[in-house]
Motif scaffolding. Sequence first.
Motif, short mmCIF file in Angstrom:
data_model
loop_
_atom_site.label_atom_id
_atom_site.label_comp_id
_atom_site.label_asym_id
_atom_site.label_seq_id
_atom_site.Cartn_x
_atom_site.Cartn_y
_atom_site.Cartn_z
N GLY A 12 6.11 -3.88 5.61
CA GLY A 12 5.10 -4.54 4.70
C GLY A 12 3.78 -3.63 4.42
O GLY A 12 3.97 -2.45 4.78
N ILE A 13 2.75 -4.11 4.01
CA ILE A 13 1.69 -3.33 3.41
C ILE A 13 0.65 -3.49 4.54
O ILE A 13 0.27 -4.52 4.86
N VAL A 14 0.41 -2.37 5.19
CA VAL A 14 -0.73 -2.07 6.05
C VAL A 14 -1.53 -1.09 5.63
O VAL A 14 -1.39 0.08 5.10
N ALA A 15 -2.85 -1.63 5.87
CA ALA A 15 -4.11 -0.79 5.49
C ALA A 15 -4.17 0.67 6.28
O ALA A 15 -3.98 0.66 7.47
N ASP A 16 -4.37 1.85 5.66
CA ASP A 16 -4.35 3.13 6.14
C ASP A 16 -5.70 3.00 7.41
O ASP A 16 -5.37 3.62 8.53
N SER A 18 -6.32 0.59 9.48
CA SER A 18 -5.90 0.13 10.73
C SER A 18 -5.11 0.98 11.68
O SER A 18 -4.79 0.89 12.98
N HIS A 19 -4.63 2.22 11.08
CA HIS A 19 -3.88 3.21 12.03
C HIS A 19 -4.76 4.20 12.43
O HIS A 19 -4.43 5.11 13.27
N ALA A 20 -6.27 4.45 11.89
CA ALA A 20 -7.25 5.33 12.27
C ALA A 20 -7.65 5.43 13.68
O ALA A 20 -7.31 6.47 14.42
N PRO A 21 -7.96 4.06 14.37
CA PRO A 21 -8.73 3.77 15.66
C PRO A 21 -7.47 4.31 16.69
O PRO A 21 -8.02 5.25 17.47
N PHE A 32 -16.91 12.60 10.93
CA PHE A 32 -15.50 12.12 10.49
C PHE A 32 -15.79 11.70 9.04
O PHE A 32 -16.04 10.46 8.45
N PRO A 33 -15.46 12.51 7.94
CA PRO A 33 -15.44 12.15 6.58
C PRO A 33 -14.29 11.54 6.15
O PRO A 33 -13.21 11.94 6.45
N ALA A 34 -14.47 10.18 5.53
CA ALA A 34 -13.25 9.64 5.15
C ALA A 34 -13.97 8.62 3.70
O ALA A 34 -15.06 8.55 3.46
N ASP A 35 -12.97 8.04 3.05
CA ASP A 35 -13.27 7.26 1.91
C ASP A 35 -13.89 5.78 2.14
O ASP A 35 -13.57 5.61 3.55
#
Length: 82
Positions: A12-16, A18-21, A32-35
């Motif tokens: 399924g589709i999982v937002a990126d 949600s994997h960061a923590p 921590f630079p990110a979009d």
Amino acid sequence: MAVDEYGIPASGIVADCSHAPPLMNGLEAEAFPADKAYDTNELLGILKETDIATVIPPVKSWKEQRAYSHELYRARHVISFF
């Protein structure tokens, strides 16, 4: 990522974001630079707890628009190898 024969994610589709923590455990960094996609309460809380500067533009719909380093944000795609 695991995909099927059509290139559709198998789980399924999982937002990126949600994997960061889980990946931040033990992370030592100054910033921590990110979009904008990473502008989540959970991630912002982890960055605050670990005293890592947040370099994520706030989502426009948020009431509180926090400041961030535009210079560091623009340089987020630059990777140096030593």
